[in-house]
Design an enzyme around this catalytic site. Structure first.
Site, PDB file in Angstrom:
ATOM      1  N   LYS A 272     147.107 -53.268  33.949  1.00  0.00           N
ATOM      2  CA  LYS A 272     145.894 -53.767  34.619  1.00  0.00           C
ATOM      3  C   LYS A 272     144.695 -52.863  34.330  1.00  0.00           C
ATOM      4  O   LYS A 272     143.600 -53.322  33.991  1.00  0.00           O
ATOM      5  CB  LYS A 272     146.152 -53.855  36.132  1.00  0.00           C
ATOM      6  CG  LYS A 272     144.913 -53.951  37.025  1.00  0.00           C
ATOM      7  CD  LYS A 272     144.311 -55.333  37.060  1.00  0.00           C
ATOM      8  CE  LYS A 272     142.878 -55.375  37.529  1.00  0.00           C
ATOM      9  NZ  LYS A 272     142.638 -55.320  38.934  1.00  0.00           N
ATOM     10  N   ASP A 291     146.441 -58.907  38.276  1.00  0.00           N
ATOM     11  CA  ASP A 291     147.126 -58.352  39.438  1.00  0.00           C
ATOM     12  C   ASP A 291     147.511 -59.527  40.332  1.00  0.00           C
ATOM     13  O   ASP A 291     147.343 -60.688  39.937  1.00  0.00           O
ATOM     14  CB  ASP A 291     146.243 -57.325  40.169  1.00  0.00           C
ATOM     15  CG  ASP A 291     144.928 -57.918  40.622  1.00  0.00           C
ATOM     16  OD1 ASP A 291     144.765 -59.155  40.556  1.00  0.00           O
ATOM     17  OD2 ASP A 291     144.041 -57.160  41.039  1.00  0.00           O
TER      18      ASP A 291
END
Ligand SMILES: Nc1nc2[nH]c(O)nc2c(=O)[nH]1
Length: 380
Positions: A272, A291
């Site tokens: 991420k 996410d």
């Protein structure tokens, strides 16, 4: 109502995390005495506001600066934001007709106003026409087309890669307020650029300056486990043949997969964080940070057949793929708009059909929190 943790996390605890407040926030703890070379600073004689030739539909300041891409810019007026661009301290504001104007407060002694403007245009990614990019998105997604009417001007920045990397190391499993305090702490180690509306601004510290900060010092300043990621990453960058900054900049020339793989070798950088750095500083316009929050968006609108499934690293790749299939080579710019639309500050002003989406079943089950750690496991 849920609150949004930036970076790797989504928390659902019935509380709103406020967007960084316009009042100055002190660093977590006073940093050690710094080498501020105020004498080298060259304040512009009388700061003048000049047109940037950008309309609000190409750059909306409130949708671009306090929405999770950078934590270095501060709100210094009703529609005004101030921040450092390299060694230049610049304010941007919207005029009553929406156009953007800029004001150069100070620069390091050797650079000219023309250089400052060039750096600003680069930082704002002005070579990319937002309305052209969004036309493509709107043609393949009617929901995006409607959202575009409300979130015009939400632009992706082109930040300095070291600055971006350090900010997103601070962002993992963290909220905006706390990330901002950590970033303020690190920034305060750099050369002083000036003070606007009570906020002190600094050039981002060099790798060398960063390497003089001990892990313990960062821990004492409240960085927690992120302290070791920062010192570890700085050390690894310093060991790069040809220099760490050059190594980071060279990632701009790689394919996305290669750039992500290189970033993943840095301590504390997971998929991420790597995608955020790639998108916001490395010209990787189809990098998709994923996410649990983006997973929600994806299962609602792009991959409904996966609603209810648990997000795994493999499914993160499916989500990124789905974004690119839908939006094309600037898919990361579309992700940014959809991400912004989910921020509590925006949900509050968007029409209700954008904010009434129910969490999918799998997330409802864990309504108190749902965090995806960088290794793909869920954290509590
Ligand atoms: N556009 C986005 N900005 C972000 N900031 C952050 O921490 N995460 C994100 C993201 O997924 N998209």
């Amino acid at each position: 109502m849920h609150s949004l943790k930036l970076s790797t996390t989504l928390i659902m605890n019935n509380k709103k995390i406020p967007i960084p407040s316009p009042s100055p926030s002190p660093p977590l703890a006073p940093p050690t005495p710094q080498l501020i070379s105020k004498t080298l600073l060259k304040p512009t004689s009388t700061p003048k506001w000049l047109p940037l030739n950008l309309s609000k539909s190409e750059l909306s300041l409130p949708l671009t600066f306090p929405t999770g891409q950078t934590f270095r810019w501060k709100q210094t007026g009703p529609l005004q934001y101030t921040g450092p661009v390299g060694s230049h301290l610049i304010s941007l504001k919207h005029l009553p007709n929406g156009d953007v104007s800029y004001c150069l407060h100070s620069s390091s002694s050797s650079s000219s106003k023309a250089e400052a403007l060039m750096a600003l245009r680069d930082f704002l990614n002005m070579g990319i026409c937002l309305s052209d990019v969004w036309e493509v998105f709107s043609a393949s997604d009617s929901r995006f087309a409607e959202l575009a009417g409300h979130l015009g001007g939400a632009r992706v920045l082109r930040q300095d890669p070291l600055e971006c990397l350090m900010q997103f190391l601070c962002s993992s499993n963290n909220n905006i307020q706390r990330i901002t305090k950590m970033v303020n702490f690190i920034s305060s180690l750099g050369n002083y650029l000036g003070t606007v509306e009570g906020f002190e601004f600094h050039e981002f510290p060099s790798l060398e300056r960063l390497s003089s900060v001990a892990e313990q010092e960062l821990r004492e300043a409240g960085f927690g486990y992120r302290a070791k990621y920062i010192t570890g990453t700085v050390k690894l960058l310093q060991s790069k043949h040809g220099g760490g900054l050059e190594w980071l900049l060279s990632l701009r020339k790689l394919d996305l997969d290669e750039a992500i793989a290189a970033l993943l070798t840095l301590p504390g950088v997971g998929p991420k964080v790597a995608a955020c750095i790639a998108l916001f500083s490395l010209d990787q316009h189809h990098a998709i940070p994923v996410d649990t929050h983006v997973w929600q968006i994806a299962t609602r609108h792009l991959l409904p057949e996966l609603a209810g499934a648990r997000l795994t690293p493999k499914l993160c790749s499916r989500v990124a793929e789905a974004f690119v299939n839908k939006y094309g080579k600037y898919a990361g710019w579309a992700q940014t708009v959809l991400f912004i639309a989910e921020l509590p500050s925006q949900k509050a002003i968007l029409p209700s059909h954008f904010s009434n989406a129910k969490p999918n079943k799998s997330v409802k089950r864990k309504i108190t929190e749902t965090n995806i750690a960088e290794d793909g496991t869920e954290e509590r």
